[in-house]
Design a protein around this motif. Sequence first.
Motif: not given
Length: 118
Positions: A110-118
């Motif tokens: 989840x962290x990596x998925x959200x950071x990809x969008x940051x």
Amino acid sequence: MRILVVDDEESILVPLEFLLKKAGHEVALARTGKEALRLLEEGSFDLMVLDLMLPDLDGFAILEGLPQGKRPKVLVLTARGREADRAKALALGAEAFMAKPFGIGELLAQVERLLERA
């Protein structure tokens, strides 16, 4: 990437800090809502992992008080898993919601998925 972890449980903070640093992220910790808001005012973060149950402010108050223009992606990580809590957190701008207890693999994904969008 810079991540702020907001939780009053050492048993959550310490392992999360270790795992996120091991994944290559810069990590700041806040044990209270007021400390989280202070850190958010002082600097910028790409992601905030936020517990809803804190000793001073609840996570909903933090979501409502996020500084404009410096709003990080938000992953709510909490023992409050009722649908109403999920709906309220998402309505206030959280991008993801996970209930405790949680799996480390799922959290890191989840962290990596959200950071990809940051």
